[in-house]
Design an enzyme around this catalytic site. Structure first.
Site, PDB file in Angstrom:
ATOM      1  N   SER A  37       0.862  -1.177   0.000  1.00 55.29           N
ATOM      2  CA  SER A  37       0.000   0.000   0.000  1.00 55.29           C
ATOM      3  C   SER A  37       0.895   1.222   0.000  1.00 55.29           C
ATOM      4  O   SER A  37       2.093   1.131   0.279  1.00 55.29           O
ATOM      5  CB  SER A  37      -0.880   0.026   1.252  1.00 55.29           C
ATOM      6  OG  SER A  37      -0.183   0.595   2.352  1.00 55.29           O
ATOM      7  N   ASP A  38       0.338   2.376  -0.317  1.00 55.07           N
ATOM      8  CA  ASP A  38       1.081   3.603  -0.063  1.00 55.07           C
ATOM      9  C   ASP A  38       0.828   3.990   1.395  1.00 55.07           C
ATOM     10  O   ASP A  38       0.003   3.382   2.089  1.00 55.07           O
ATOM     11  CB  ASP A  38       0.693   4.722  -1.039  1.00 55.07           C
ATOM     12  CG  ASP A  38       1.819   5.749  -1.168  1.00 55.07           C
ATOM     13  OD1 ASP A  38       2.721   5.759  -0.307  1.00 55.07           O
ATOM     14  OD2 ASP A  38       1.807   6.546  -2.123  1.00 55.07           O
ATOM     15  N   TYR A  39       1.529   4.971   1.847  1.00 56.84           N
ATOM     16  CA  TYR A  39       1.529   5.440   3.241  1.00 56.84           C
ATOM     17  C   TYR A  39       0.091   5.654   3.761  1.00 56.84           C
ATOM     18  O   TYR A  39      -0.597   6.549   3.290  1.00 56.84           O
ATOM     19  CB  TYR A  39       2.282   6.766   3.248  1.00 56.84           C
ATOM     20  CG  TYR A  39       2.943   7.183   4.518  1.00 56.84           C
ATOM     21  CD1 TYR A  39       4.317   7.089   4.662  1.00 56.84           C
ATOM     22  CD2 TYR A  39       2.191   7.721   5.556  1.00 56.84           C
ATOM     23  CE1 TYR A  39       4.933   7.507   5.831  1.00 56.84           C
ATOM     24  CE2 TYR A  39       2.808   8.132   6.718  1.00 56.84           C
ATOM     25  CZ  TYR A  39       4.178   8.025   6.854  1.00 56.84           C
ATOM     26  OH  TYR A  39       4.786   8.447   8.005  1.00 56.84           O
TER      27      TYR A  39
END
Ligand code: BGC
Length: 763
Positions: A308-310
């Protein structure tokens, strides 16, 4: 009836015969096709022949992954899906439920200590993966990716990746969040700096080169890292250029425009992908089972893992597709995001979701298997630690030389009136402007992470010019103004310095913080009072060479109208000043080309070369066409544009055959390029295709080949491109790749305005 007419008929059939009204319908339907009662279907789906799918799995790795998976508890499996970003969080997780990885933590000793806890003090001893945003350098900063794309030379991207991978891996980092390959039409978007601009073909070539450079043929090697293709997908379509924003995109646009670099990276064996913050047609990319499962994991057959991104999983709640953390975790896991970055919903709710049947054991196992596969492929089970003595904390002479040559290779000459460039070594030069003595701003976004605050400052423009000039005493300096403030008190001294010199080098542009993540601008003029500084320096009557440092296209109409010459230098990295001086004094003849259109005005955005034609293409003599009342048509500087200190001719393109079989056929297109000027230089020969009649409207030009060619004065070289059905086919709105029969136009030249045309027929 010719094939061209046949395929034209199929396009007309797509109009339904009734949807067209008024004068347009009459002119469209008056050909021989208009009377045909039954449309002839020539639109036959042909599978893409370009390689898709991760390289084959390694049997030994699969056996080891399978054996380990069998020994893992549910908690241990969920732990592998968690990525944390501080040593404390890692230590805490390792003491209870070991996490899968740690990112944004640097220092070989610190990373070894965490690894020791994972390997020696947890039940199964599974090593951690260590990630970092090594975007254009670890210890040695190279030009920003948008600059690298301007080189139109994949070797530039590969060089950065080779050096960066070695520096990072020797310092304990084994996973980079690069390459970023978000194709975009949005100069307001700060993240345009991180990618390759507006073209999917160029972005694919650069992305593949980066993956190759980072990973090599075996990323367990001590100087290689696992790469991460990001951000998946269509992040570059962000509305209004505001970061994290909505993207609503058609299926054909998704497949033709945004997906190609990802597809190419998967085929090149990229180990991981990162999901993007945006929605794709209403469904956030982190919960998008169409893009993640159907396209990436099924159609592309990707066998690495998706991170996932942040906090991207947590953000599904704000997006409005999940009511709480459990919902968010269920959405992410079922869609196919394998590892959660920062937020902790997978570990927090995984067990409960499984018990309630909202996620399945096989979904969890698949995610864990993918992560372990990459860890084994990195060789972490055999070599979990890094030799602390080998940590790379200083820029080596060899890396510096590479940063210098890729820096100058990435620059684009936009204007050069009176052949003011290259400068004479004997000229008295006034170096003026807020970027003239800047250091870290010349690195651009995402730099200095590897060595933290101690990162080596780039060579300034002033120092670079002093070192290259005949005598340092002939170089004077005045700041003029700051990058952003409204203070004009330095203008008088700047004008005086200009008056006392033979030529002015005016270093203008943006700070590093003005592009990159969360750095959208609604106004992309030169910031602050820099435009006024240019105006007041010009008053001195000396030639003014503007050197630009920026992470995005700027609106440069006034600069273009005022300056004698303009060199687009982007953010060149640690050797910035020397690389600029190499070009200004002619040691290097600039050969870069723009990977993105520069608009005339911000109101013209989006403007890009590979647009569809519209039913009413812009016509200066006809009001009822697609244009602005108050602006000339087209960009100020188009895609693929860039000048040189020499001149070139490119001969009319020649085809090896007038026909291409739509089932796997191919042909070649050849031209001779000649350096007709007095000095050596590089030309980028560019090949574009256009399908004038297809079942869905095609871009007016599509780049399908480019070659940067170095030529001595008077020298000539033949450049041959091979075109296959992949170059003429396209995806339709059912995501089918089609190769249609009919005419294809090929344009070859030195920019997207290339007008030397040849045609062939797909049969
Ligand atoms: C960015 C990613 C980056 C990640 C980790 C996010 O905010 O969007 O590109 O890789 O942070 O630093």
């Amino acid at each position: 009836m010719t094939d061209h007419q046949l395929s034209r008929r199929s396009a007309l059939a797509g109009l339904g015969g009734t949807a067209v009204i008024g004068a347009l319908s009459t002119s469209l339907l008056t050909g021989p096709e208009a009377s045909a009662a039954t449309p002839v279907q020539t639109t036959v789906p042909v599978p893409a022949t370009d390689p898709a799918g991760s390289p084959p799995l390694n049997k030994k790795v699969e056996q080891r992954v399978g054996a380990l998976l069998k020994r893992m508890t549910l908690a241990e499996k969920l732990g592998q899906l968690q990525l944390v970003n501080t040593p404390d969080l890692a230590r805490k997780a390792l003491a209870t439920t070991p996490c899968g990885g740690v990112f944004s933590v640097i220092g070989a000793a610190q990373l070894n200590a965490l690894q020791k806890q994972a390997v020696q003090h947890t039940r199964l001893g599974i090593p951690l993966i260590f990630g970092l945003d090594v975007i254009h350098g670890y210890t040695t900063n190279f030009p920003i990716p948008l600059g690298q794309a301007s080189s139109f030379d994949p070797a530039v991207a590969e060089t950065d990746a080779i050096v960066s991978a070695a520096e990072a891996r020797r310092s304990g980092i084994n996973w980079t969040y690069s390459p970023m390959m978000d194709v975009t039409h949005e100069p307001r978007w700060g993240r345009i700096a991180e990618g390759d601009g507006e073209d999917p073909y160029l972005a694919s070539q650069m992305a593949v080169a980066k993956v190759r450079g980072y990973q090599g043929s075996d990323y367990s090697a001590p100087d290689k890292v696992a790469a991460c293709a990001k951000h998946y997908v269509a992040y570059g379509g962000t509305e209004g250029g505001r970061d994290y924003n909505t993207v609503d995109v058609s299926i054909q646009e998704l497949h033709n425009h945004y997906l190609p670099p990802f597809k190419a990276s998967v085929a090149a064996g990229v180990a991981t992908l990162m999901a993007s913050f945006n929605t794709v047609a209403g469904v956030p990319a982190h919960a998008n089972s169409y893009t993640l499962r159907n396209v990436l994991k099924d159609a592309f057959d990707f066998n690495g893992f998706v991170v996932s991104d942040y906090t991207g999983i947590q953000e599904l709640i704000m997006h409005g597709v999940a009511g709480d953390g459990a919902d968010a975790a269920a959405a992410g896991i079922t869609a196919g995001v394998d590892m959660e970055m920062v937020s902790t919903n997978y570990v927090d709710f995984g067990k409960e979701l499984l018990a309630r049947g909202r996620i399945s054991q096989s979904e969890i196992d698949d995610a864990v298997r993918r992560i372990l596969r990459v860890k084994y492929s990195l060789g972490l089970f055999e070599h979990p630690y890094v030799d602390e003595a080998g940590e790379v904390t200083a820029v080596s002479a060899a890396a510096r030389a590479k940063a210098r040559s890729t820096g100058s290779r990435s620059m684009v000459l936009l204007k050069n009136d009176q052949a003011v460039l290259p400068l004479q070594k004997t000229a008295k030069v006034a170096v003026i402007g807020p970027l003239a003595v800047a250091t870290y701003d010349l690195n651009g976004t995402w730099s200095g992470l590897g060595t933290g605050a101690g990162t080596t400052p780039p060579v300034t423009v002033l120092d670079g010019i002093r070192a290259a000039a005949g005598s340092p005493a002939s170089v004077t300096y005045a700041r003029g103004c700051d990058i952003e403030s409204a203070d004009t008190s330095g203008f008088a001294a700047a004008t005086a310095a200009a008056a006392a010199a033979d030529v002015v080098v005016l270093a203008l542009g943006e700070s590093a913080a003005m592009s990159g993540e969360a750095s959208a601008r609604s106004n992309i003029d030169l910031p602050g009072v820099q435009q006024q500084l240019l105006a007041s320096v010009v008053v001195a009557g000396k030639p003014v060479v503007v050197v630009l440092f920026n992470g995005r296209p700027l609106t440069l109409q006034s600069t273009h109208d005022t300056a004698t010459a303009i060199l687009e230098a982007w953010a060149p990295g640690v050797e910035a000043g020397n690389a600029v001086a190499d070009v200004l004094f002619g040691k290097v003849n600039p050969g870069g080309k723009l990977p993105v259109s520069f608009p005339r005005a911000v109101g013209q955005i989006p403007i890009y070369y590979n647009h569809q034609n519209t039913g009413r293409p812009a016509d200066p003599n006809n009001k009822y066409t697609s244009k602005y009342l108050d602006l000339a048509t087209g960009p100020l500087y188009g895609f693929g544009f860039g000048l040189s200190y020499t001149s070139f001719t490119i001969s009319a393109p020649k085809l090896s055959s007038p026909r291409m079989n739509r089932h796997g056929g191919h042909l070649t297109v050849s031209v001779d390029v000649v350096n007709t000027g007095a000095v050596a230089g590089d030309e980028v020969v560019q090949l574009y295709v256009h399908d004038p009649v297809a079942s869905i409207a095609q871009p007016v030009r599509r780049l399908r080949g480019f070659r940067r060619v170095g030529l001595q004065a008077g020298q000539s070289k033949r450049v041959t491109f091979t075109l296959t059905t992949d170059d003429v086919g396209f995806y339709d709105n059912r995501a089918r790749f089609l190769v249609e029969t009919g005419l294809v136009e090929v344009y070859v030249g030195n920019s997207s305005a290339a007008d030397q045309k040849v045609t062939f027929t797909v049969v």
